[in-house]
Design a protein around this motif. Structure first.
Motif, PDB file in Angstrom:
ATOM      1  N   SER A  57      36.961  88.899  42.617  1.00 35.17           N
ATOM      2  CA  SER A  57      37.278  88.803  44.052  1.00 35.17           C
ATOM      3  C   SER A  57      37.598  87.363  44.425  1.00 35.17           C
ATOM      4  O   SER A  57      37.323  86.434  43.651  1.00 35.17           O
ATOM      5  CB  SER A  57      36.075  89.276  44.884  1.00 35.17           C
ATOM      6  N   GLY A  58      38.124  87.210  45.631  1.00 37.46           N
ATOM      7  CA  GLY A  58      38.392  85.872  46.137  1.00 37.46           C
ATOM      8  C   GLY A  58      37.107  85.093  46.355  1.00 37.46           C
ATOM      9  O   GLY A  58      37.052  83.885  46.127  1.00 37.46           O
ATOM     10  N   THR A  59      36.079  85.795  46.786  1.00 39.78           N
ATOM     11  CA  THR A  59      34.788  85.141  46.976  1.00 39.78           C
ATOM     12  C   THR A  59      34.249  84.630  45.644  1.00 39.78           C
ATOM     13  O   THR A  59      33.746  83.507  45.555  1.00 39.78           O
ATOM     14  CB  THR A  59      33.784  86.118  47.632  1.00 39.78           C
ATOM     15  N   MET A  60      34.402  85.443  44.603  1.00 39.52           N
ATOM     16  CA  MET A  60      33.936  84.987  43.292  1.00 39.52           C
ATOM     17  C   MET A  60      34.743  83.774  42.822  1.00 39.52           C
ATOM     18  O   MET A  60      34.177  82.824  42.262  1.00 39.52           O
ATOM     19  CB  MET A  60      34.000  86.111  42.255  1.00 39.52           C
ATOM     20  N   LEU A 167      41.917  74.501  46.144  1.00 41.35           N
ATOM     21  CA  LEU A 167      42.746  75.248  47.093  1.00 41.35           C
ATOM     22  C   LEU A 167      42.316  76.708  47.099  1.00 41.35           C
ATOM     23  O   LEU A 167      42.489  77.417  46.103  1.00 41.35           O
ATOM     24  CB  LEU A 167      44.227  75.133  46.698  1.00 41.35           C
ATOM     25  N   ASP A 168      41.708  77.151  48.227  1.00 44.19           N
ATOM     26  CA  ASP A 168      41.437  78.568  48.425  1.00 44.19           C
ATOM     27  C   ASP A 168      42.754  79.191  48.888  1.00 44.19           C
ATOM     28  O   ASP A 168      43.073  79.200  50.073  1.00 44.19           O
ATOM     29  CB  ASP A 168      40.326  78.764  49.464  1.00 44.19           C
ATOM     30  N   GLY A 169      43.493  79.696  47.921  1.00 43.17           N
ATOM     31  CA  GLY A 169      44.824  80.260  48.202  1.00 43.17           C
ATOM     32  C   GLY A 169      44.807  81.774  48.192  1.00 43.17           C
ATOM     33  O   GLY A 169      45.744  82.389  47.680  1.00 43.17           O
ATOM     34  N   SER A 198      44.408  91.196  45.952  1.00 42.01           N
ATOM     35  CA  SER A 198      43.964  92.329  46.765  1.00 42.01           C
ATOM     36  C   SER A 198      44.279  92.170  48.253  1.00 42.01           C
ATOM     37  O   SER A 198      43.849  92.969  49.066  1.00 42.01           O
ATOM     38  CB  SER A 198      42.461  92.524  46.590  1.00 42.01           C
ATOM     39  N   LYS A 199      45.019  91.135  48.605  1.00 35.35           N
ATOM     40  CA  LYS A 199      45.417  90.961  50.019  1.00 35.35           C
ATOM     41  C   LYS A 199      46.864  91.438  50.166  1.00 35.35           C
ATOM     42  O   LYS A 199      47.138  92.598  49.939  1.00 35.35           O
ATOM     43  CB  LYS A 199      45.238  89.508  50.426  1.00 35.35           C
ATOM     44  N   GLY A 200      47.761  90.515  50.493  1.00 33.93           N
ATOM     45  CA  GLY A 200      49.150  90.903  50.742  1.00 33.93           C
ATOM     46  C   GLY A 200      49.831  91.613  49.578  1.00 33.93           C
ATOM     47  O   GLY A 200      50.772  92.373  49.774  1.00 33.93           O
TER      48      GLY A 200
HETATM   49  C1  LIG Z   1      39.831  87.206  51.785  1.00 32.15           C
HETATM   50  C2  LIG Z   1      39.640  85.788  51.501  1.00 32.15           C
HETATM   51  C3  LIG Z   1      38.885  85.357  50.399  1.00 32.15           C
HETATM   52  C4  LIG Z   1      38.145  86.253  49.426  1.00 32.15           C
HETATM   53  O1  LIG Z   1      38.059  87.533  49.723  1.00 32.15           O
HETATM   54  P1  LIG Z   1      37.420  88.692  48.828  1.00 32.15           P
HETATM   55  O2  LIG Z   1      37.252  89.748  49.854  1.00 32.15           O
HETATM   56  O3  LIG Z   1      36.155  88.196  48.254  1.00 32.15           O
HETATM   57  O4  LIG Z   1      38.411  89.016  47.777  1.00 32.15           O
HETATM   58  C5  LIG Z   1      38.772  84.017  50.182  1.00 32.15           C
HETATM   59  N1  LIG Z   1      39.386  83.143  50.982  1.00 32.15           N
HETATM   60  C6  LIG Z   1      40.118  83.512  52.036  1.00 32.15           C
HETATM   61  C7  LIG Z   1      40.797  82.468  52.853  1.00 32.15           C
HETATM   62  C8  LIG Z   1      40.258  84.847  52.343  1.00 32.15           C
HETATM   63  O5  LIG Z   1      40.970  85.203  53.404  1.00 32.15           O
END
Ligand SMILES: *Cc1c(COP(=O)(O)O)cnc(C)c1O
Length: 343
Positions: A57-60, A167-169, A198-200
């Protein structure tokens, strides 16, 4: 329901599922999953980095980056309302023992802000500043693109102060689509960068972290430490490869759809929206004093078939994505217009 809560609500398409079903796989912890390896190699190249790592995930990705680039007791400089501060359940303090210094306004900041917040490592009372983290696009700032000239100045300043840069991209693909600037240029000044699939891009799972080989070697250990090392993850990586081929080129449609909604609601009574912040697929607006609270407003919109997110007491977010078409955006704008006429 017209679901504008987030670009994470997309469903994997039939053809994406086919690509996942057909994926060649292996045990990724032995480095033997060919599909994961292909995705990592492809994104390393596109981001202009030596090596990349698939994560859950992005959080990970954010948590691994903090783990690799800091030591407990360090301080991390971030913009206003950063995802790492607001949306990760306090993980940075629990996992890496770091604290944040929040600078700037609306999600962006400058090299001067970094210089002012910087605390040297050898001071007897200060926490040592170790890292500058930037979010691009900035979620809570309304999906704004962080100006690239400011990024270059910030990263140059960070380098001169011996700070690492991240960079949190999660939505870097949106920043690239909005500006026409390549991923490699956007990620160029940073030690580590993450992008979300998993976003756009519409994948069910996954982010990718990229950077120097020695950083990624340590990231692999941190991923294991956080319980995120996977086995036949090629089934998930196949969705990422599919999305890079099929879902990247259409992000500008999401941006046009967000713009359409924004332009139709900007003048409405009780809605405070700065059109300049609507640069990608996110619309964040404020409800004025005479309007109901965000929670009320979101509940009322839901009763009329539009799902939104309450992002603060009086802040509402709408996000366009792969599973939303222009007609639905027109309808959503109509619903918001009906709602505001009752204030
Ligand atoms: C969504 C998001 C994440 C991580 O999201 P997960 O739900 O953990 O995949 C990280 N940074 C930003 C800026 C986000 O919008």
């Amino acid at each position: 329901m017209i679901d504008l809560r987030s670009d994470t609500v997309t469903m994997p398409s039939e053809s994406m599922r086919m690509a996942m079903a057909r994926a060649r796989v292996g045990d990724d912890q032995y480095g033997e999953d060919p599909t994961v390896n292909e995705l990592q190699a492809r994104l390393a190249t596109e981001l202009g980095k030596e090596r990349a790592l698939f994560v859950a995930s992005g959080t990970m990705a954010n948590q691994i980056a903090l783990k690799v680039l800091t030591t407990p007791g360090d301080e991390v400089i971030v913009g206003h309302e950063a995802h790492v501060v607001w949306h990760e359940a306090g993980a940075a303090s629990a996992n890496s023992g770091v604290q944040f210094s929040v600078v700037g306004r609306g999600g962006t900041f400058t090299a001067a802000d970094v210089e002012q917040a910087f605390k040297p490592r050898d001071h007897i009372v200060f926490p040592a500043t170790a890292l500058v983290a930037i979010e691009n696009t900035h979620n809570r700032g309304g999906g704004i693109v962080f100006p690239q000239n400011a990024i270059c100045e910030i990263c140059a300043k960070a380098g001169s102060l011996q700070l690492a840069t991240y960079l949190d991209g999660a939505r870097l693909f949106n920043a690239a689509a909005a500006t026409g600037v390549s991923l490699a240029t956007l990620a160029g000044p940073f030690d580590l960068v993450s992008v979300a699939l998993s976003k756009g891009l519409g994948c069910p799972v996954g982010s990718v972290l990229a950077g120097r080989s020695d950083h990624i070697a340590r990231a692999i250990r941190a991923r294991r430490m956080f319980g995120g090392a996977l086995r036949q993850a090629g089934i998930l990586a196949a969705a990422g490869l599919y999305a890079l081929d099929h879902n990247l080129g259409r992000l500008s449609e999401d941006h046009a759809n967000a713009r359409l909604i924004a332009e139709r609601i900007v003048g409405l009574r009780g809605i405070e929206l700065d059109l300049a912040t609507v640069q990608t697929n996110i619309i964040v607006f404020r409800l004025a004093a005479q309007a109901p609270s965000a929670a009320d407003f979101v509940a009322q919109a839901k009763r009329r078939g539009v799902l939104l997110s309450a992002f603060g007491l009086r802040i509402v977010r709408a996000v366009t994505h792969l599973d939303i078409i222009t007609e639905q955006c027109m309808r959503a704008a109509e619903v918001l217009s009906e709602l505001t006429s009752t204030f």
